[in-house]
Design a protein around this motif. Structure first.
Motif, short mmCIF file in Angstrom:
data_model
loop_
_atom_site.label_atom_id
_atom_site.label_comp_id
_atom_site.label_asym_id
_atom_site.label_seq_id
_atom_site.Cartn_x
_atom_site.Cartn_y
_atom_site.Cartn_z
N MET A 53 8.47 -5.84 10.65
CA MET A 53 8.44 -4.39 10.50
C MET A 53 8.96 -3.96 9.15
SD MET A 53 11.74 -2.98 12.65
CE MET A 53 11.76 -1.44 11.68
N LEU A 54 8.75 -2.68 8.87
CA LEU A 54 9.34 -2.03 7.71
C LEU A 54 9.57 -0.57 8.07
CD1 LEU A 54 7.10 -0.03 6.01
CD2 LEU A 54 6.03 -2.27 5.73
N VAL A 55 10.41 0.08 7.29
CA VAL A 55 10.62 1.52 7.41
C VAL A 55 10.35 2.12 6.03
CG1 VAL A 55 12.22 3.38 7.94
CG2 VAL A 55 12.33 1.23 9.22
N ALA A 56 9.57 3.20 6.01
CA ALA A 56 9.17 3.82 4.75
C ALA A 56 9.33 5.32 4.82
CB ALA A 56 7.72 3.45 4.43
N VAL A 57 9.22 5.95 3.66
CA VAL A 57 9.20 7.40 3.55
C VAL A 57 7.93 7.77 2.81
CG1 VAL A 57 10.35 9.43 2.59
CG2 VAL A 57 11.71 7.58 3.55
N ASP A 58 7.16 8.72 3.36
CA ASP A 58 5.93 9.13 2.68
C ASP A 58 6.28 10.06 1.51
OD1 ASP A 58 6.11 11.85 3.52
OD2 ASP A 58 4.96 11.48 5.33
N ALA A 90 0.83 -1.21 0.00
CA ALA A 90 0.00 0.00 0.00
C ALA A 90 0.86 1.26 0.00
CB ALA A 90 -0.92 0.00 1.21
N VAL A 91 1.99 1.23 0.71
CA VAL A 91 2.90 2.39 0.74
C VAL A 91 3.36 2.74 -0.66
CG1 VAL A 91 5.22 3.11 1.42
CG2 VAL A 91 3.68 2.12 3.12
N THR A 92 3.84 1.77 -1.41
CA THR A 92 4.33 2.05 -2.76
C THR A 92 3.18 2.39 -3.71
OG1 THR A 92 4.34 -0.33 -3.26
CG2 THR A 92 6.38 0.64 -2.44
N GLU A 93 2.04 1.75 -3.52
CA GLU A 93 0.87 2.03 -4.37
C GLU A 93 0.44 3.49 -4.25
OE1 GLU A 93 -3.89 0.86 -4.62
OE2 GLU A 93 -2.52 -0.35 -3.42
N HIS A 94 0.58 4.06 -3.06
CA HIS A 94 0.11 5.42 -2.82
C HIS A 94 1.22 6.47 -2.89
CE1 HIS A 94 -4.07 4.42 -1.87
NE2 HIS A 94 -3.60 3.33 -1.30
N GLY A 95 2.37 6.09 -3.43
CA GLY A 95 3.40 7.08 -3.70
C GLY A 95 4.52 7.18 -2.71
N GLY A 96 4.54 6.31 -1.69
CA GLY A 96 5.65 6.29 -0.75
C GLY A 96 6.76 5.39 -1.24
N ALA A 97 7.81 5.28 -0.45
CA ALA A 97 8.95 4.44 -0.81
C ALA A 97 9.40 3.65 0.41
CB ALA A 97 10.10 5.28 -1.34
N LEU A 98 9.90 2.44 0.17
CA LEU A 98 10.39 1.59 1.24
C LEU A 98 11.88 1.84 1.45
CD1 LEU A 98 8.60 -1.77 0.36
CD2 LEU A 98 7.85 0.00 1.96
N VAL A 99 12.25 2.19 2.67
CA VAL A 99 13.66 2.31 3.05
C VAL A 99 14.18 0.95 3.48
CG1 VAL A 99 15.28 3.40 4.65
CG2 VAL A 99 13.34 4.71 3.74
N ALA A 100 13.39 0.23 4.24
CA ALA A 100 13.70 -1.14 4.65
C ALA A 100 12.45 -1.98 4.43
CB ALA A 100 14.12 -1.19 6.12
N PRO A 101 12.42 -2.83 3.40
CA PRO A 101 11.25 -3.67 3.15
C PRO A 101 10.96 -4.57 4.35
CG PRO A 101 12.75 -3.70 1.29
CD PRO A 101 13.48 -3.03 2.41
N PRO A 102 9.77 -5.18 4.40
CA PRO A 102 9.39 -5.98 5.57
C PRO A 102 10.42 -7.05 5.93
CG PRO A 102 7.50 -5.64 4.16
CD PRO A 102 8.68 -5.12 3.40
N PHE A 103 10.71 -7.14 7.23
CA PHE A 103 11.62 -8.17 7.73
C PHE A 103 11.22 -8.56 9.14
CE2 PHE A 103 13.49 -4.12 8.90
CZ PHE A 103 13.98 -4.31 10.19
#
Length: 261
Positions: free
Chosen positions: A110-115, A89-102
Motif C-alpha cells: 500500500m501507499l498513502v498519498a495526497v492529491d 503516477a501520483v507524483t507524475e500527475h502532481g500529487g505527493a506521497l505521504v507514505a511511499p509503497p510498503f
C-alpha cells in the motif's frame, strides 16, 4: 448480501479504514452503531482492528502512526495492480506521497498519498487481503466521494493516475458534481463534489434507517453535522464521530425527487 472474494479492479474504491487516537474506543462506537464484529490482529499489526459483518471484512480501525500529527479520519483506498507504478503516477500527475509503497505483512502492499487539491487517499495492492468483502448493505460502505475546492484539477489528476472517466450530474453553476467510472458508459464507482476547502474523501455507510442511525450515533457521542434529509439517491446524514472522524450514512431505499443532470 453483496460480497466479494477477489481483488477489486484497479481504480475502484476497495477499502476504508479510520485512524484515531483510541482504536478500541472507536471500535466500541462502530460496533454499537453498525453491528460490527471486531477482530484484533495482535501486536504484529500495530494495533489494527478488522471490522466484520457476516464473517466478511467491512472496514478497518487503527491507531494513528506514532509521531505523525494528523486528524482522526476515514481513508478511502483505491485498488491497484502495482502500488509502485501507481506511486510513480501520483507524483507524475502532481500529487505527493505521504507514505511511499510498503508491504503490509503478507496481506498486501500500500501507499498513502495526497492529491494536488490536498485530499489524502490510500492505494491498495491486494495479496491475501482483497479489500472489502461486503458492501452496499447495512453497516458496510456503499459510496466514496471526493469533496474538493479544486474540482477540475482533481478530475485531471485521478484521470491521469487511474484512468477515470466522468459523468457530470451537477448544473455546472451552483452544483458541480461528477461520478467516476472505468469507462464513459461504465457503472459509477464514486463521485467528486466541488466544495469548500479543505479537500477530503468522504466515506458513506449504508443503513436501514437514516433517522435511527443519526439518533443512535448522537447517543453514542457523535455529532450530527447534516441531516437527516431526503435526496434522489436516498435519505442521508453526515456525522462527526466521537474522535472527530467525519463519515456519512444513507438509506438508498428512501429516495425523493429525480437525479440532476
Amino acid at each position: 448480501m453483496p460480497d466479494r472474494d477477489t481483488p477489486w479492479p484497479p481504480g475502484t474504491p476497495c477499502w476504508v479504514d479510520c485512524q484515531v487516537d483510541d482504536a478500541h474506543q472507536a471500535a466500541a462506537f462502530y460496533r454499537a452503531l453498525f453491528g460490527w464484529e471486531i477482530q484484533d490482529g495482535g501486536a504484529e499489526t500495530g494495533g489494527y482492528l478488522m471490522a466484520m459483518r457476516n464473517g466478511r471484512a467491512a472496514a478497518g480501525i487503527g491507531p494513528k502512526p506514532p509521531g505523525m500529527a494528523m486528524p482522526s479520519a476515514w481513508t478511502t483506498y483505491l485498488a491497484t495492480e502495482s502500488a509502485d507504478r501507481t506511486a510513480a503516477a501520483v507524483t507524475e500527475h502532481g500529487g505527493a506521497l505521504v507514505a511511499p509503497p510498503f508491504d503490509v505483512l503478507d496481506v498486501g502492499r500500500m501507499l498513502v498519498a495526497v492529491d494536488p487539491t490536498g485530499a489524502a487517499f490510500g492505494v491498495w495492492e491486494a495479496r491475501a487481503h482483497h479489500g472489502a468483502g461486503i458492501y452496499n448493505e447495512h453497516g458496510a460502505y456503499c459510496w466514496n466521494e471526493l469533496h474538493t475546492d479544486g474540482y477540475r484539477r482533481a478530475q485531471e489528476f485521478y484521470a491521469g493516475v487511474f484512468g477515470w472517466a466522468y459523468g457530470e450530474i451537477g448544473d455546472g453553476a451552483d452544483v458541480e458534481y461528477s461520478t467516476f467510472a472505468h469507462t464513459p458508459d461504465g457503472p459509477p464507482l464514486g463521485g467528486i463534489n466541488r466544495a469548500a476547502a479543505p479537500s477530503f474523501w468522504l466515506t458513506w455507510f449504508q443503513v436501514d434507517d437514516t433517522d435511527a442511525a443519526l439518533r443512535h450515533a448522537a447517543e453514542l457521542g457523535a455529532t450530527v453535522l447534516k441531516g437527516p434529509e431526503d435526496s434522489p439517491f436516498g435519505r442521508m446524514g453526515v456525522l462527526r464521530g466521537p474522535q472527530d472522524e467525519v463519515f456519512a450514512v444513507i438509506d438508498p431505499t428512501r429516495t425523493a425527487g429525480s437525479p440532476p443532470g
